[in-house]
Design an enzyme around this catalytic site. Structure first.
Site, PDB file in Angstrom:
ATOM      1  CE1 TYR A  54      -6.469 -17.952  -6.571  1.00 19.03           C
ATOM      2  CE2 TYR A  54      -7.760 -19.796  -7.383  1.00 19.03           C
ATOM      3  CZ  TYR A  54      -7.570 -18.437  -7.247  1.00 19.03           C
ATOM      4  OH  TYR A  54      -8.487 -17.571  -7.762  1.00 19.03           O
ATOM      5  CD  GLU A  56      -5.847 -17.710  -2.330  1.00 17.42           C
ATOM      6  OE1 GLU A  56      -5.215 -18.734  -2.635  1.00 17.42           O
ATOM      7  OE2 GLU A  56      -6.958 -17.406  -2.819  1.00 17.42           O
ATOM      8  CG  ASP A 201       5.613   5.559  -5.249  1.00 18.66           C
ATOM      9  OD1 ASP A 201       6.373   4.784  -5.874  1.00 18.66           O
ATOM     10  OD2 ASP A 201       4.464   5.829  -5.636  1.00 18.66           O
ATOM     11  CB  THR A 228       6.485  -0.497 -10.382  1.00 15.23           C
ATOM     12  OG1 THR A 228       7.511   0.427 -10.730  1.00 15.23           O
ATOM     13  CG2 THR A 228       5.165   0.224 -10.242  1.00 15.23           C
ATOM     14  CE  LYS A 231       6.439   3.161 -13.355  1.00 17.45           C
ATOM     15  NZ  LYS A 231       5.652   2.682 -12.197  1.00 17.45           N
ATOM     16  NE  ARG A 237       2.461  -3.387 -16.764  1.00 20.56           N
ATOM     17  CZ  ARG A 237       3.114  -2.329 -17.232  1.00 20.56           C
ATOM     18  NH1 ARG A 237       4.017  -2.466 -18.173  1.00 20.56           N
ATOM     19  NH2 ARG A 237       2.868  -1.120 -16.784  1.00 20.56           N
TER      20      ARG A 237
HETATM   21  N1  DSN Z   1       2.026   4.900 -15.052  1.00 20.52           N
HETATM   22  C1  DSN Z   1       3.244   5.137 -14.344  1.00 20.52           C
HETATM   23  C2  DSN Z   1       4.096   6.140 -15.011  1.00 20.52           C
HETATM   24  O1  DSN Z   1       4.068   6.193 -16.219  1.00 20.52           O
HETATM   25  O2  DSN Z   1       4.803   6.874 -14.356  1.00 20.52           O
HETATM   26  C3  DSN Z   1       3.008   5.495 -12.932  1.00 20.52           C
HETATM   27  O3  DSN Z   1       2.107   4.612 -12.404  1.00 20.52           O
END
Ligand code: DSN
Length: 422
Positions: A54, A56, A201, A228, A231, A237
């Site tokens: 933990y 925090e 974003d 994120t 990707k 993730r």
């Molecule tokens: N789920 C993602 C995507 O496939 O673009 C976006 O959050």
């Protein structure tokens, strides 16, 4: 499958799920543009001992003791993220891109404030204010759209008009289903004119920005980038919030993430982010990012020659949104199911102003981040696009579909997912 030795001994049922997914990923093609394969090093970090802790708070300022090594891991992730994107501040604790966006709203807005973002049917994301999300109970979302869905050009005049009329506190760029580059200077200047923060974003294209093949919104003066990490950035993730310059904004972001939104950070995932950011800083990552774009162009070419309508007229990034219902008479859901049968995973997707329902829309969305990780170049990508079209055009020809499935499997076995990227 050495990572699963203990699970195999202890829990056959969970092992079954993991082994099945191993096989699916080994023998099938991943074309969902928001997915990728991580290195073994990232998986080791995620499966590491840091899951026990933990933590925090933030490095040097925690609410629990015993933080020598968690501080090391988180500081590495922060410093590497800053270097990758040219940011002065980074928060690496958000569990997902959605949390990153919610924390960003909490940091910058008061309840009732307005956000100007991409229309959801034109490529925006759920967290950009879809009515089904809770954030719409607290904040007001107004929209801009594409001016021309055949070229993908955003209607910047209308964006400015709406901004002047509605006085948003945030002008939000970014998307999850849009295939062209944005004019960040226009976004930043509209935000400046109405006294709003400019936020990108970059969840989908963070790896392209980090790899230097897509423009960096910070160069146009954006205040914040959310993202994120899993990707095109090819990490575990998770989420990421970068602040270009302002210490005041960065402090608000940190407070919004913890204690505002989340509790204990996932330190094993943060260690995985540090490893992935280290990989993205290596020279090989630039080649990877450039190849993603070349591969998407190769697939675009096949679809163009076949006369299939692509939203935005094609692609300038890693993804293609194709109107398969309009062009081939097959719905997005039918296409997704059929292609799954031949070993190609992609997703059905609404197209701009789609008249069909979200669960069976007109389009499919596919992209090249994962197959590029696998080592595919333009030749293989062209072949995959041809096989997709052959399957979609011959959907009742069982023998043909079996042959396509076999060709896909052989292609996959020839290009196993590498264990290391550096
Ligand atoms: N789920 C993602 C995507 O496939 O673009 C976006 O959050």
């Amino acid at each position: 499958m050495d990572l699963y030795e203990s699970i195999q001994k202890q829990d056959k049922e969970v092992f079954g799920a993991l082994a099945g997914e191993e096989q699916r990923e080994r023998e099938g093609l991943e074309l969902i543009p928001s997915e990728n394969y991580v290195s073994k090093a990232v998986r080791e970090a995620q499966g590491s001992i840091l899951t026990n802790k933990y933590s925090e708070g933030y490095p040097g300022k925690r609410y629990y003791g015993g933080q020598t090594y968690t501080d090391q891991a988180e500081t590495l992730a922060i410093e590497r993220a800053k270097q990758l994107f040219g940011a002065k501040y980074a928060n690496v604790q958000t569990h997902s891109g959605s949390n990153a966006n919610i924390a960003m709203y909490m940091a910058l807005l008061q309840p009732g404030d307005t956000v100007l973002g991409m229309d959801l049917s034109h490529g925006g994301h759920l967290t950009h204010g879809h009515p089904v999300t809770y954030i719409t109970k607290f904040f007001n979302f107004v929209r801009y759209k594409m001016k021309n869905v055949e070229t993908g050009e955003i209607d910047y005049d209308e964006m400015r008009r709406v901004a002047v009329e509605t006085k948003p506190k945030i002008v939000l760029a970014g998307f999850s289903a849009y295939s062209r580059e944005l004019d960040y200077e226009k976004f930043a200047s509209i935000a400046k004119e109405v006294g709003a923060y400019s936020v990108m974003d970059a969840a989908h294209i963070a790896g392209l920005i980090a790899g230097g093949v897509a423009k960096n919104p910070f160069d146009a003066g954006f205040d914040i980038i959310t993202s994120t990490t899993h990707k095109t950035l090819r990490g575990p993730r998770g989420g990421l919030i970068l602040t270009r310059e302002s210490e005041e904004i960065a402090k608000k972001v940190d407070k919004a993430v913890f204690p505002g939104l989340q509790g204990g950070p996932l330190m094993h995932v943060i260690a995985g982010k540090a490893v992935a950011f280290g990989e993205a800083l290596s020279p090989k990552f630039k080649d990877y990012a450039a190849q993603i774009l070349k591969n998407a162009k190769a697939m675009e070419e096949v679809f163009r020659i076949a006369g299939v309508r692509m939203l935005g007229g094609g692609t300038s990034n890693h993804l293609i949104l194709a109107d398969v219902f309009g062009s081939l008479g097959v719905t997005g859901q039918e296409a997704e199911t059929l292609l799954d049968r031949v070993g190609i995973t992609l997703n059905k997707n609404a197209i701009a102003d789609d008249t069909r329902k979200p669960m069976d829309p007109s389009g499919i969305r596919f992209g090249t981040p994962a197959i590029t990780t696998r080592g595919f170049k333009e030749g293989e990508c062209k072949r995959v696009a041809e096989l997709m079209l052959e399957a979609l055009k011959n959907r009742s020809d069982e023998a043909k579909l079996v042959a396509i499935r076999e060709e896909i499997k052989q292609l996959c076995l020839k290009f196993p997912v590498p264990e290391s990227f550096v």
